[in-house]
Enzyme design. Structure first.
Site, PDB file in Angstrom:
ATOM      1  N   ALA A  69      51.463  33.550  56.854  1.00 20.93           N
ATOM      2  CA  ALA A  69      50.107  34.147  57.374  1.00 20.93           C
ATOM      3  C   ALA A  69      48.821  34.853  56.086  1.00 20.93           C
ATOM      4  O   ALA A  69      47.573  34.414  56.134  1.00 20.93           O
ATOM      5  CB  ALA A  69      50.180  35.432  58.495  1.00 20.93           C
ATOM      6  N   ASP A  70      49.512  34.405  55.332  1.00 18.85           N
ATOM      7  CA  ASP A  70      49.190  34.904  53.751  1.00 18.85           C
ATOM      8  C   ASP A  70      48.226  33.966  53.742  1.00 18.85           C
ATOM      9  O   ASP A  70      46.947  34.008  52.838  1.00 18.85           O
ATOM     10  CB  ASP A  70      50.134  36.015  52.615  1.00 18.85           C
ATOM     11  CG  ASP A  70      50.170  37.392  53.310  1.00 18.85           C
ATOM     12  OD1 ASP A  70      49.069  38.501  53.096  1.00 18.85           O
ATOM     13  OD2 ASP A  70      51.206  38.135  53.736  1.00 18.85           O
ATOM     14  N   SER A  71      49.528  33.177  53.769  1.00 13.94           N
ATOM     15  CA  SER A  71      48.493  31.605  52.284  1.00 13.94           C
ATOM     16  C   SER A  71      47.674  30.706  54.017  1.00 13.94           C
ATOM     17  O   SER A  71      46.793  30.388  53.237  1.00 13.94           O
ATOM     18  CB  SER A  71      49.909  30.855  52.799  1.00 13.94           C
ATOM     19  OG  SER A  71      51.042  30.443  51.733  1.00 13.94           O
ATOM     20  N   ALA A 126      44.742  33.049  53.146  1.00 10.18           N
ATOM     21  CA  ALA A 126      43.916  32.465  51.014  1.00 10.18           C
ATOM     22  C   ALA A 126      43.476  31.454  51.543  1.00 10.18           C
ATOM     23  O   ALA A 126      42.147  31.454  51.442  1.00 10.18           O
ATOM     24  CB  ALA A 126      45.267  32.015  50.570  1.00 10.18           C
TER      25      ALA A 126
END
Length: 398
Positions: free
Chosen positions: A170-172, A175
């Site tokens: 989810a972070d990637s 980003a």
């Protein structure tokens, strides 16, 4: 040899964020020429410096996440740190931050303060849940987004627990979305002359990439169940074990590919079945198709399977771990994992820039720098004197 021009040359980005979406977005901008200044607390560096394995006490994840960034230290909660950050923001294009809503405002660094010194600034706020709403002030991490979005609920075997990814999915995704949002806001600034606030909630981009599930539920009441490696939309689609104990993945999203696969595995009669004519029909008969494909693959080593599928123009790929990835000829041809010379560790290998541009390519100019390595250089460029720096250090602001 004159270096190739970079599309984001002249763009100044202040990266105040940590773990992981905000910093990765800033890395992506730096890969294509932006001057990214990583701002860390003097005593509490970005936690990614200590995440995962290290070598000789040097965090390896940081070498990737901190590449193409100059590293400085500022304590934004101290007057000297605040004032210095405002001076940096006055000459910047983008600020990326991921503090809980209200934190920058408490330090006198909110949008009104930043806009006053630089009306053209794009303030990019990356948080778990966004800047408002009932969850806004909760601590938010990518894992929570993977759970809340529906990803975990539909991932895994039907009779097993929901599955979370073993990496920052989810972070990637957030980003990537954040880098896109920043460039969109900058394009708008080119027309209006004014900056704005980007509000990125990590729970949202992953929901977008999951596809039409909200629409299906809205119109049909359909809830996607866990199907393991199978798809509800087509078959055969699975991972299959080969005779030499390795695995391959097969996809048949296109009808023509599904037909080629069945001819290849010696079951052309299945193509004539009425249900074979659509992906959904094939998915309802996945047991039959998986048996046909799985039995054929199980009798052959992986190299033979891959060669046969390629000759038949059917979609297949080996299931690879990182050792295979590093040796894969396609990745090698693309230089997807490239070598970077690092002053601390020597030659190191990491993922290359995200895409290739024919005229203005990106590049990795350096890997992640030591904590605060560029403080003096950056602040001297800002006009601070040795006396100013000494005063800030004595106050604990840098």
């Amino acid at each position: 040899m004159t270096p190739a021009p970079t599309p984001l040359a002249g763009l100044r980005v202040l990266d105040l964020a940590t773990l992981f979406a905000g910093p990765l977005a800033a890395t992506m901008l730096g890969d294509f020429g932006a001057d990214v200044v990583k701002v860390e607390h003097p005593e509490r560096p970005d936690p990614s410096r200590g995440h995962g394995p290290s070598k000789d006490g040097i965090g390896l994840w940081w070498k990737l996440l901190g590449r193409n960034k100059r590293a400085i230290t500022l304590d934004l909660s101290k007057p000297g740190g605040r004032d210095t950050l405002l001076r940096l923001a006055a000459g910047a294009d983008v600020v990326v931050e991921n503090f809980r809503p209200g934190t920058l405002e408490r330090w006198g660094l909110g949008w009104d303060d930043l806009r006053e010194v630089n009306p053209r600034l794009v303030l990019t706020r990356v948080t778990g849940f966004g800047q408002y709403g009932p969850y806004a002030h909760r601590p938010g991490f990518g894992t929570l987004a993977e759970a809340m979005s529906g990803f975990a609920a539909m991932t895994g075997e039907p009779d097993a627990p929901p599955v979370l990814p073993p990496f920052g999915l989810a972070d990637s995704i957030a980003a990537l979305a954040t880098a896109y949002a920043v460039l969109t806001a900058l394009a708008a600034r080119d027309r209006t002359g004014e900056g704005q606030v980007v509000d990125m909630a990590i729970i949202e981009p992953i929901l977008t990439v999951l596809g039409p599930h909200p629409l299906w539920y809205d119109q049909l009441g359909h809830v996607q169940p866990r199907t393991g490696n199978r798809s509800a939309n087509n078959a055969p689609r699975n991972t299959y074990r080969t005779a030499d104990g390795t695995w391959v993945a097969v996809s048949t999203s296109a009808q023509s590919v599904a037909e080629r696969v069945m001819r290849l595995v010696g079951r052309p009669e299945l193509i004539e079945e009425p249900w074979f004519a659509s992906g959904a029909g094939r998915a309802r008969h996945a047991d039959v198709l998986d048996t046909a494909v799985g039995d054929w693959i199980a009798r052959r080593p992986r190299a033979e399977v891959l060669a046969a599928f390629e000759a038949a123009e059917a979609a297949v790929a080996p299931v690879q771990d990182v050792r295979d990835v590093m040796a894969d000829p396609q990745y090698q041809a693309l230089d997807t994992v490239t070598t970077v010379d690092d002053p601390e560790l020597g030659p190191i290998r990491m993922q290359n820039v995200l895409f290739r541009l024919s005229a203005t390519p990106g590049s990795i100019r350096w890997a992640g720098r030591p904590h605060g390595a560029d403080t003096e250089e950056v602040l001297t460029e800002l006009g601070l004197t040795p006396g100013d720096l000494k005063e800030l250090r004595e106050a604990g602001a840098v």
